[in-house]
Design a protein around this motif. Structure first.
Motif: not given
Length: 321
Positions: A56, A73-74, A77-78, A81, A91, A99, A105
């Motif tokens: 990350r 983080d948001h 993650n977005t 996705n 996932a 993950t 990743y």
């Protein structure tokens, strides 16, 4: 991978092809909806380091400079996705992006990287033939170096799962890959989408007919179940609830198939655990008619109904080939 990040390349993985220069993603040669910039950069970075863990922190340094004030983080993650949605991945059951909690990743599918210059040269020299045989083509899929010294071939975790322990995977994960009883898309033949639509829709119509007939003849079912003793009412209520839930689910699947919803296969795979319980329970209903059809036919019909949930999943996967 030794090539610089600024060199335009084509990445090929599964049924997909990604042009790192234009950002165009294609599936079976057909263009897919464009991936947003950060999600695209993440996908390219994962492809460049196929089968390596990308932390990350590495993603933060490449995409979110230190002076950028964002909810990292948001945002990450977005973006992940968005990549998974574009690839039809998940996932929970990853085909491409795995993950690793608190680490990062990893791209776990086989990746072929071809320089765009090589593609052009290969097309001219081979008169339109595939560039897979070109000496400068690199196939990346990270476990061993095989073959011609100018061609790097790395078998992926999925490819070598049946041959030898996979580097970087725990024994439990490798064993899970080897022992999976469900069909893998790579093992299935390609089938015409129209055939899949017809067969899948017929299965949904069959279930709808079963639900409606059961509810119409509820008194008959209640009379049969009275012989089951104290569990009769519980069984009846479970079957009524299954029919009440099953009707809207089947109508949704029929509508999705009729209007060719995008991503239906991925949605069905998420619904599959729930549908499996519902359909396996419903497979016992032929025994309500055992006096009318006989025990042998009741067992045969129940066995066919037990298989149908898996056949639906397999049909949709074959339609995606």
């Amino acid at each position: 991978m030794s090539e610089g990040n600024n060199q335009a390349r084509l990445f090929r993985f599964g049924m997909f092809e990604l042009d790192s220069d234009t950002g165009e993603l294609r599936k079976d040669g057909k263009s897919r909806p464009r991936i947003r910039d950060q999600a695209l950069q993440i996908l390219i970075m994962l492809l460049e380091k196929s089968d390596e863990v990308v932390s990350r922190e590495e993603l933060r340094e490449r995409l979110w400079p230190a002076d950028t004030f964002v909810d990292f983080d948001h945002g990450l993650n977005t973006a992940i996705n968005q990549v998974r949605t574009a690839l039809g991945d998940s996932a929970a059951n990853p085909k491409f992006i795995q993950t690793l909690p608190r680490r990062g990743y990893r791209f776990i599918g086989p990746v072929e990287m071809v320089g765009r210059q090589n593609v052009a040269e290969g097309g001219a020299e081979n008169n339109g033939r595939s560039t897979e045989g070109h000496p400068m083509t690199q196939v990346h899929n990270s476990t061993a170096n095989l073959g011609h010294p100018e061609t790097q071939v790395h078998d992926s975790a999925a490819t070598l799962a049946y041959k030898q322990p996979v580097k970087g995977l725990t024994p439990a994960v490798a064993a899970e890959m080897r022992s999976s009883i469900l069909s893998d898309p790579r093992d299935l033949p390609a089938v015409r989408k129209e055939s899949v639509r017809i067969l899948f829709s017929l299965i949904q119509l069959m279930y709808l007919a079963f639900y409606i007939i059961f509810l119409v003849r509820l008194r008959f079912a209640e009379a049969v179940l009275n012989d089951w003793g104290r569990y009769a009412f519980t069984v009846l209520m479970v079957l009524v609830l299954a029919a009440a839930i099953g009707i809207p689910v089947r109508l949704y699947l029929l509508t999705a198939m009729a209007f060719r919803y995008q991503g239906l296969t991925g949605k069905f795979r998420k619904l599959f655990p729930f549908l499996l319980v519902l359909d396996e329970m419903w497979a016992l209903t032929p025994f309500l008619c055992v006096e009318q059809i006989g025990m042998g036919l009741a067992i045969a019909v129940a066995a066919a109904l037990l298989y149908l949930p898996f056949s639906q999943r397999t049909l949709l996967l074959m339609g995606e080939r």
